[in-house]
Every structure is written in C-alpha cells, then in structure tokens.
Design a protein around this motif. Sequence first.
Motif, mmCIF file in Angstrom:
data_model
loop_
_atom_site.group_PDB
_atom_site.id
_atom_site.type_symbol
_atom_site.label_atom_id
_atom_site.label_comp_id
_atom_site.label_asym_id
_atom_site.label_seq_id
_atom_site.Cartn_x
_atom_site.Cartn_y
_atom_site.Cartn_z
ATOM 1 N N GLU A 1 -0.894 7.337 5.949
ATOM 2 C CA GLU A 1 -2.114 7.460 5.143
ATOM 3 C C GLU A 1 -2.054 6.609 3.879
ATOM 4 O OE1 GLU A 1 -2.668 11.671 4.599
ATOM 5 O OE2 GLU A 1 -3.321 11.917 6.676
ATOM 6 N N CYS A 2 -1.732 5.335 4.064
ATOM 7 C CA CYS A 2 -1.652 4.406 2.947
ATOM 8 C C CYS A 2 -3.047 3.989 2.492
ATOM 9 C CB CYS A 2 -0.861 3.158 3.357
ATOM 10 S SG CYS A 2 0.841 3.505 3.766
ATOM 11 N N LYS B 1 0.970 4.284 -2.763
ATOM 12 C CA LYS B 1 0.879 5.697 -2.401
ATOM 13 C C LYS B 1 2.011 6.486 -3.046
ATOM 14 C CE LYS B 1 1.025 9.040 1.246
ATOM 15 N NZ LYS B 1 0.987 9.383 2.618
ATOM 16 N N CYS C 1 -5.910 -6.083 3.182
ATOM 17 C CA CYS C 1 -5.152 -7.031 3.997
ATOM 18 C C CYS C 1 -6.159 -7.867 4.785
ATOM 19 C CB CYS C 1 -4.210 -6.289 4.931
ATOM 20 S SG CYS C 1 -3.278 -7.385 6.014
ATOM 21 N N SER D 1 0.409 2.179 8.557
ATOM 22 C CA SER D 1 -0.468 2.554 7.443
ATOM 23 C C SER D 1 -1.310 3.780 7.765
ATOM 24 C CB SER D 1 -1.361 1.382 7.047
ATOM 25 O OG SER D 1 -2.220 1.035 8.114
ATOM 26 N N ALA E 1 0.832 -1.183 0.000
ATOM 27 C CA ALA E 1 0.000 0.000 0.000
ATOM 28 C C ALA E 1 0.882 1.254 0.000
ATOM 29 C CB ALA E 1 -0.929 -0.009 1.207
ATOM 30 N N TYR E 2 1.979 1.204 0.718
ATOM 31 C CA TYR E 2 2.879 2.366 0.742
ATOM 32 C C TYR E 2 3.484 2.596 -0.647
ATOM 33 C CZ TYR E 2 6.516 5.588 2.270
ATOM 34 O OH TYR E 2 7.322 6.676 2.416
ATOM 35 N N LEU F 1 -5.202 1.523 2.189
ATOM 36 C CA LEU F 1 -5.230 0.152 2.694
ATOM 37 C C LEU F 1 -6.489 -0.107 3.496
ATOM 38 C CD1 LEU F 1 -3.756 -2.552 3.296
ATOM 39 C CD2 LEU F 1 -2.558 -1.352 5.113
ATOM 40 N N GLY G 1 1.643 -2.610 11.819
ATOM 41 C CA GLY G 1 1.093 -2.385 10.480
ATOM 42 C C GLY G 1 -0.059 -1.406 10.491
#
Length: 73
Positions: free
Chosen positions: A38-39, A5, A15, A34, A1-2, A41, A30
């Motif tokens: 601000e991923c 981004k 997930c 996240s 997710a990162y 996700l 995690g």
Amino acid sequence: AYALKRENTNRAVICYFGEGAASEGDAHAGFNFSATLECPLIFFCRNNGYAISTPTNEQYRGDGIGKPEWGFC
C-alpha cells in the motif's frame, strides 16, 4: 514510495513509463510490491509507441495497454 510510507509523510510518488516497460517482469513486480505494501504511488503508463521497435498492435494480445472505460488507455 515505500520510504515515504515508512516516514509517514503526506507525500506520494509518480512513476512515469512507456508501454514497452509494461511488458517487463520488473514492472509487474513493482506493481505487485507497491499494491501489497500500500505504497503512496501512482503508475502513469504512456503509449508512446517506442516499445523496443515493436508496433503497439503486435505488443499485446488484448486491445491495448488499457481500456478507456477503466479511466486510462
């Protein structure tokens, strides 16, 4: 997710994990990582009853992994 981004794409990650994983420190790291970054996700926790051979009623002090009024349980 990162990585998504940083790529600035219009995609997200989901997930999926069982309630036993929510008791592990890595899961909380995690969640925090996240949220802080601000991923894009979604964490999807399922109470599948397989928490390291520990019954759900003994796994948490509260009334479960989530509350229905929160929109998840």
